[in-house]
Motif scaffolding. Sequence first.
Motif, short mmCIF file in Angstrom:
data_model
loop_
_atom_site.label_atom_id
_atom_site.label_comp_id
_atom_site.label_asym_id
_atom_site.label_seq_id
_atom_site.Cartn_x
_atom_site.Cartn_y
_atom_site.Cartn_z
N SER A 5 -12.11 -48.69 0.76
CA SER A 5 -10.84 -48.51 1.84
C SER A 5 -9.58 -48.49 1.15
O SER A 5 -9.22 -49.31 0.28
N THR A 6 -8.48 -47.84 1.80
CA THR A 6 -7.34 -47.92 1.29
C THR A 6 -6.58 -49.41 1.71
O THR A 6 -5.81 -50.00 0.94
N ARG A 7 -7.23 -50.15 2.76
CA ARG A 7 -6.75 -51.40 3.00
C ARG A 7 -7.37 -52.55 1.97
O ARG A 7 -6.65 -53.24 1.57
N LEU A 8 -8.59 -52.27 1.76
CA LEU A 8 -8.79 -53.20 0.48
C LEU A 8 -8.35 -52.80 -0.76
O LEU A 8 -8.22 -54.04 -1.38
N HIS A 9 -8.47 -51.58 -1.06
CA HIS A 9 -7.35 -51.38 -2.51
C HIS A 9 -5.99 -51.90 -2.45
O HIS A 9 -5.55 -52.40 -3.48
N GLY A 10 -5.28 -51.81 -1.12
CA GLY A 10 -4.07 -52.56 -1.22
C GLY A 10 -3.99 -53.84 -1.64
O GLY A 10 -3.33 -54.43 -2.35
N ALA A 11 -4.97 -54.80 -0.90
CA ALA A 11 -5.26 -56.23 -1.17
C ALA A 11 -5.48 -56.25 -2.69
O ALA A 11 -4.92 -57.21 -3.30
N VAL A 12 -6.38 -55.53 -3.18
CA VAL A 12 -6.82 -55.60 -4.69
C VAL A 12 -5.52 -55.36 -5.57
O VAL A 12 -5.28 -56.02 -6.62
#
Length: 132
Positions: A5-12
């Motif tokens: 997801s883009t949300r997980l990608h952002g955190a990473v």
Amino acid sequence: MRVISTRLHGAVDYLWGAALLLAPHWLRLPPGTPEARAAQAAGAGAIAYAALTDYELGLVPALTMRQHLALDIAGGAALAASPWLLGFARRRRSPHLAFGLFAVAAGLLTRTRPVYGALRRLPAGPRRRALR
């Protein structure tokens, strides 16, 4: 198959960027060497364009998610190749190669649209309220 997801990608993105900024210290790379500078430049760049991406954890929506992912792939490939391009492959290549390949994989496996994408781009009015 884009499973991240883009949300997980952002955190990473932010964690990955911070890890690259700190990598010279953690890996005991001599300050100012090409290997230290390559890691720090990649980390600073990753944090900067993460903040400029139009996704859940972006601060200023200047880049689309597709543009962000293209930067991940290109930057990851450059970081993975940096030991050979900058001449330090005999001293230290594994961290740069691993971080770079991770970025390429993340760029290829992340969805191209944030969850809120349709809502952010709609004009205010009854259609937008119906989608909430």
